[in-house]
Motif scaffolding. Structure first.
Motif, PDB file in Angstrom:
ATOM      1  N   ALA A   1      10.366   6.161 -30.753  1.00 47.57           N
ATOM      2  CA  ALA A   1      10.214   5.550 -32.073  1.00 47.57           C
ATOM      3  C   ALA A   1      10.158   6.612 -33.171  1.00 47.57           C
ATOM      4  CB  ALA A   1       8.951   4.690 -32.090  1.00 47.57           C
ATOM      5  N   ARG A   2       9.421   7.686 -32.927  1.00 47.75           N
ATOM      6  CA  ARG A   2       9.343   8.767 -33.920  1.00 47.75           C
ATOM      7  C   ARG A   2      10.718   9.396 -34.133  1.00 47.75           C
ATOM      8  NH1 ARG A   2       4.600  10.124 -31.014  1.00 47.75           N
ATOM      9  NH2 ARG A   2       5.706  11.881 -30.053  1.00 47.75           N
ATOM     10  N   HIS A   3      11.513   9.471 -33.065  1.00 50.71           N
ATOM     11  CA  HIS A   3      12.857  10.030 -33.172  1.00 50.71           C
ATOM     12  C   HIS A   3      13.690   9.228 -34.163  1.00 50.71           C
ATOM     13  CE1 HIS A   3      16.345  12.039 -30.732  1.00 50.71           C
ATOM     14  NE2 HIS A   3      16.361  12.353 -32.005  1.00 50.71           N
ATOM     15  N   LEU A   4      13.555   7.907 -34.134  1.00 44.03           N
ATOM     16  CA  LEU A   4      14.297   7.074 -35.081  1.00 44.03           C
ATOM     17  C   LEU A   4      13.827   7.301 -36.512  1.00 44.03           C
ATOM     18  CD1 LEU A   4      14.462   3.658 -33.169  1.00 44.03           C
ATOM     19  CD2 LEU A   4      16.239   5.405 -33.339  1.00 44.03           C
ATOM     20  N   LEU A   5      12.534   7.598 -36.681  1.00 40.30           N
ATOM     21  CA  LEU A   5      12.000   7.828 -38.025  1.00 40.30           C
ATOM     22  C   LEU A   5      12.422   9.184 -38.579  1.00 40.30           C
ATOM     23  CD1 LEU A   5       8.344   6.466 -37.638  1.00 40.30           C
ATOM     24  CD2 LEU A   5      10.319   5.306 -38.643  1.00 40.30           C
ATOM     25  N   THR A   6      12.480  10.183 -37.731  1.00 42.51           N
ATOM     26  CA  THR A   6      12.794  11.534 -38.199  1.00 42.51           C
ATOM     27  C   THR A   6      14.291  11.810 -38.262  1.00 42.51           C
ATOM     28  OG1 THR A   6      12.593  12.406 -35.941  1.00 42.51           O
ATOM     29  CG2 THR A   6      10.619  12.460 -37.337  1.00 42.51           C
ATOM     30  N   ASP A   7      15.092  10.941 -37.644  1.00 44.49           N
ATOM     31  CA  ASP A   7      16.547  11.118 -37.639  1.00 44.49           C
ATOM     32  C   ASP A   7      17.210   9.809 -38.070  1.00 44.49           C
ATOM     33  OD1 ASP A   7      19.195  11.728 -37.257  1.00 44.49           O
ATOM     34  OD2 ASP A   7      18.966  12.485 -35.207  1.00 44.49           O
ATOM     35  N   PRO A   8      17.224   9.536 -39.385  1.00 43.34           N
ATOM     36  CA  PRO A   8      17.807   8.280 -39.874  1.00 43.34           C
ATOM     37  C   PRO A   8      19.276   8.113 -39.486  1.00 43.34           C
ATOM     38  CG  PRO A   8      16.537   9.368 -41.601  1.00 43.34           C
ATOM     39  CD  PRO A   8      16.668  10.347 -40.474  1.00 43.34           C
ATOM     40  N   ASP A   9      20.004   9.223 -39.386  1.00 44.00           N
ATOM     41  CA  ASP A   9      21.414   9.121 -38.995  1.00 44.00           C
ATOM     42  C   ASP A   9      21.553   8.566 -37.581  1.00 44.00           C
ATOM     43  OD1 ASP A   9      22.233  10.089 -41.419  1.00 44.00           O
ATOM     44  OD2 ASP A   9      22.492  12.158 -40.725  1.00 44.00           O
ATOM     45  N   LEU A  10      20.623   8.960 -36.698  1.00 41.32           N
ATOM     46  CA  LEU A  10      20.644   8.441 -35.336  1.00 41.32           C
ATOM     47  C   LEU A  10      20.448   6.928 -35.350  1.00 41.32           C
ATOM     48  CD1 LEU A  10      20.546   8.651 -32.224  1.00 41.32           C
ATOM     49  CD2 LEU A  10      18.080   9.105 -32.438  1.00 41.32           C
ATOM     50  N   ARG A  11      19.488   6.473 -36.131  1.00 40.64           N
ATOM     51  CA  ARG A  11      19.262   5.028 -36.178  1.00 40.64           C
ATOM     52  C   ARG A  11      20.498   4.304 -36.698  1.00 40.64           C
ATOM     53  NH1 ARG A  11      18.392   0.663 -38.997  1.00 40.64           N
ATOM     54  NH2 ARG A  11      17.006  -0.954 -38.122  1.00 40.64           N
ATOM     55  N   GLU A  12      21.146   4.845 -37.701  1.00 46.46           N
ATOM     56  CA  GLU A  12      22.346   4.196 -38.246  1.00 46.46           C
ATOM     57  C   GLU A  12      23.465   4.144 -37.206  1.00 46.46           C
ATOM     58  OE1 GLU A  12      22.700   2.518 -41.104  1.00 46.46           O
ATOM     59  OE2 GLU A  12      20.527   2.832 -41.172  1.00 46.46           O
ATOM     60  N   ARG A  13      23.621   5.220 -36.437  1.00 45.70           N
ATOM     61  CA  ARG A  13      24.661   5.233 -35.393  1.00 45.70           C
ATOM     62  C   ARG A  13      24.364   4.173 -34.324  1.00 45.70           C
ATOM     63  NH1 ARG A  13      24.011  10.839 -35.814  1.00 45.70           N
ATOM     64  NH2 ARG A  13      22.948  10.937 -33.787  1.00 45.70           N
ATOM     65  N   LEU A  14      23.104   4.122 -33.899  1.00 46.06           N
ATOM     66  CA  LEU A  14      22.725   3.148 -32.884  1.00 46.06           C
ATOM     67  C   LEU A  14      22.871   1.722 -33.420  1.00 46.06           C
ATOM     68  CD1 LEU A  14      19.525   4.837 -31.383  1.00 46.06           C
ATOM     69  CD2 LEU A  14      21.865   4.917 -30.494  1.00 46.06           C
ATOM     70  N   SER A  15      22.530   1.527 -34.670  1.00 44.70           N
ATOM     71  CA  SER A  15      22.639   0.204 -35.282  1.00 44.70           C
ATOM     72  C   SER A  15      24.089  -0.266 -35.307  1.00 44.70           C
ATOM     73  CB  SER A  15      22.072   0.241 -36.707  1.00 44.70           C
ATOM     74  OG  SER A  15      22.254  -0.995 -37.359  1.00 44.70           O
ATOM     75  N   ALA A  16      24.995   0.618 -35.737  1.00 44.01           N
ATOM     76  CA  ALA A  16      26.413   0.253 -35.788  1.00 44.01           C
ATOM     77  C   ALA A  16      26.961  -0.028 -34.394  1.00 44.01           C
ATOM     78  CB  ALA A  16      27.203   1.372 -36.465  1.00 44.01           C
ATOM     79  N   ALA A  17      26.588   0.805 -33.425  1.00 44.23           N
ATOM     80  CA  ALA A  17      27.071   0.601 -32.059  1.00 44.23           C
ATOM     81  C   ALA A  17      26.498  -0.677 -31.453  1.00 44.23           C
ATOM     82  CB  ALA A  17      26.688   1.804 -31.196  1.00 44.23           C
ATOM     83  N   SER A  18      25.255  -1.018 -31.828  1.00 50.91           N
ATOM     84  CA  SER A  18      24.643  -2.246 -31.324  1.00 50.91           C
ATOM     85  C   SER A  18      25.414  -3.473 -31.768  1.00 50.91           C
ATOM     86  CB  SER A  18      23.188  -2.347 -31.805  1.00 50.91           C
ATOM     87  OG  SER A  18      22.375  -1.366 -31.204  1.00 50.91           O
TER      88      SER A  18
END
Length: 417
Positions: free
Chosen positions: A366-383
């Motif tokens: 969860a902290r990884h998603l908070l500290t790396d917004p680009d990662l969350r955006e990539r995962l969101s698009a792929a989801s």
């Protein structure tokens, strides 16, 4: 086990011919045998409704026979009356029950609604584990071809399963197909091993559009949640039962900022609330026993991630993962061996996967998603892209193809005299 991945266009073209043949004077006649049916909550119940209504929309004639769990006021009751109603174009027959013993429903009107009408059906489709309905189907000695969806093994009830499994084995031996939701589950199932030549994968599907194009009400509810609780919002959705492992989510909250919203009800509600109090996070946990469908869509859109810490093979798929993914909400799930959970949302492709029963690992993800917004955006698009694999129309059309195969094979069998 057969698992052939073909393009969506090819699947539509192949099944359109089947549907057109069944849409003439003799539509395909299907009877689903389910334990319960919505508004009773649960993943199996939701799946049965989605499949049945999607098949009916393609022109099939669909009945669902299940148990009526509620009295006339809508409250759960051990003794109920038989009710017959329609859900869109699906006829739903809720059989009245006399009692429930060790979660085994006792009812008597199955023959009236299935055996006497049995010649009206082309396919019976049992959703298991469902020992009560399986027993009644076995006693009916029906000649209607049977398809079984194996939703999960019996995991926790170690004593009870020695009583139930022989009954289910008899039913599965007579089934023409045994369907599972993902290609990983069968490899870890001792129960399914004798039927491997009949096992076929039919991934579960949902109506993706309500998550992909949220209504004005859903958007408003998402804004309400953000303004009320701020960011981040961590979301967990599911019944409050042992294998959902929500205690892991509560412990993980100690190590991350934000609010955890838990949507669902169940027998562990008070235990989990006490756990939150002991962990010192009760002021950051929001309990929602029920959200309307529109509100639930809004919750997915407001959340930073779905926390899905289920820890046992009773969790074979996880439909709420698909709901979250279609909403663009990444999933943090747990690596349950031989479960389809991590096949639905794949580690570092659409979401993040952590070891089972590991609050620290869930918090770190969860902290990884908070500290790396680009990662969350990539995962969101792929989801969002991955969710397209789990569309209800694809599921319904593929199911009709399987039924037609079963009917052709049954018709070709020699008649014993």
């Amino acid at each position: 086990m057969s698992y052939v991945q073909i393009s969506q266009n090819d699947l539509f073209a192949r099944v359109r011919k089947t549907v057109e043949r069944s849409n003439g004077q003799n539509p395909l006649r299907i009877c689903h045998l389910s334990k319960y049916y919505p508004p009773q909550p649960g993943g199996i119940e939701t799946h049965v409704r989605t499949l049945a209504t999607s098949q009916a929309a393609l022109g099939a004639q669909v009945d669902v026979i299940c148990v009526n769990a509620c009295d006339r006021t809508g409250e759960d009751s051990p003794q109920t009356q038989t009710v017959e109603e329609f859900d869109r174009d699906v006829r739903v027959i809720r059989l009245g029950r006399m009692a429930t013993v060790a979660r085994f429903d006792m009812f008597t009107e199955f023959s009236r609604y299935f055996k006497q009408r049995g010649t009206q059906y082309d396919i019976a489709h049992l959703h298991a584990p469902n020992p009560a309905m399986g027993l009644h189907w076995a006693l009916s000695n029906s000649s209607v071809p049977l398809v079984v969806t194996h939703h999960s093994d019996i995991v926790k009830q170690r004593v009870l399963k020695h009583v139930i499994n022989p009954l289910l084995s008899y039913v599965y031996h007579r089934a023409s197909r045994v369907l599972i939701s993902n290609p990983l589950y069968a490899n870890g199932s001792d129960f399914l091993r004798p039927y491997h030549h009949r096992v076929e994968v039919l991934p579960f599907g949902i109506d993706l559009s309500i998550y992909q194009q949220p209504s004005d009400g859903a958007i408003a509810y998402a804004e309400h949640l953000r303004s009320t609780y701020g960011s981040p919002i961590w979301l967990s959705v599911g019944r409050l039962v042992y294998y959902k492992a929500l205690c892991v989510a509560i412990e993980a909250l100690k190590f991350v900022p934000g609010t955890l919203m838990i949507v669902g009800k169940g027998q562990l509600a008070e235990t989990l609330k006490q756990r939150a109090k002991e962990a010192g996070v009760s002021d950051r946990v929001v309990w929602k026993p029920y959200l309307s469908p529109e509100e639930l869509v809004g919750a997915y859109h407001a959340a930073t991630a779905l926390w899905f810490p289920s820890n046992a093979r009773s969790e074979a798929f996880g439909l709420v993962q698909v709901e979250a993914m279609a909403s663009g909400c990444p999933v943090i799930n747990a690596a349950i061996p031989h479960s389809g959970v991590t096949w639905v949302s794949r580690d570092r492709v659409e979401g993040l996967t952590v070891p089972v029963n590991d609050p620290q690992a869930m918090a770190q993800a969860a902290r990884h998603l908070l500290t790396d917004p680009d990662l969350r955006e990539r995962l969101s698009a792929a989801s969002r892209v991955r969710a397209g694999r789990f569309d209800q129309d694809l599921m319904a059309q593929e199911s009709l193809r399987i039924y037609q195969q079963v009917m052709r094979a049954t018709a070709a069998e020699p008649v014993l005299v």
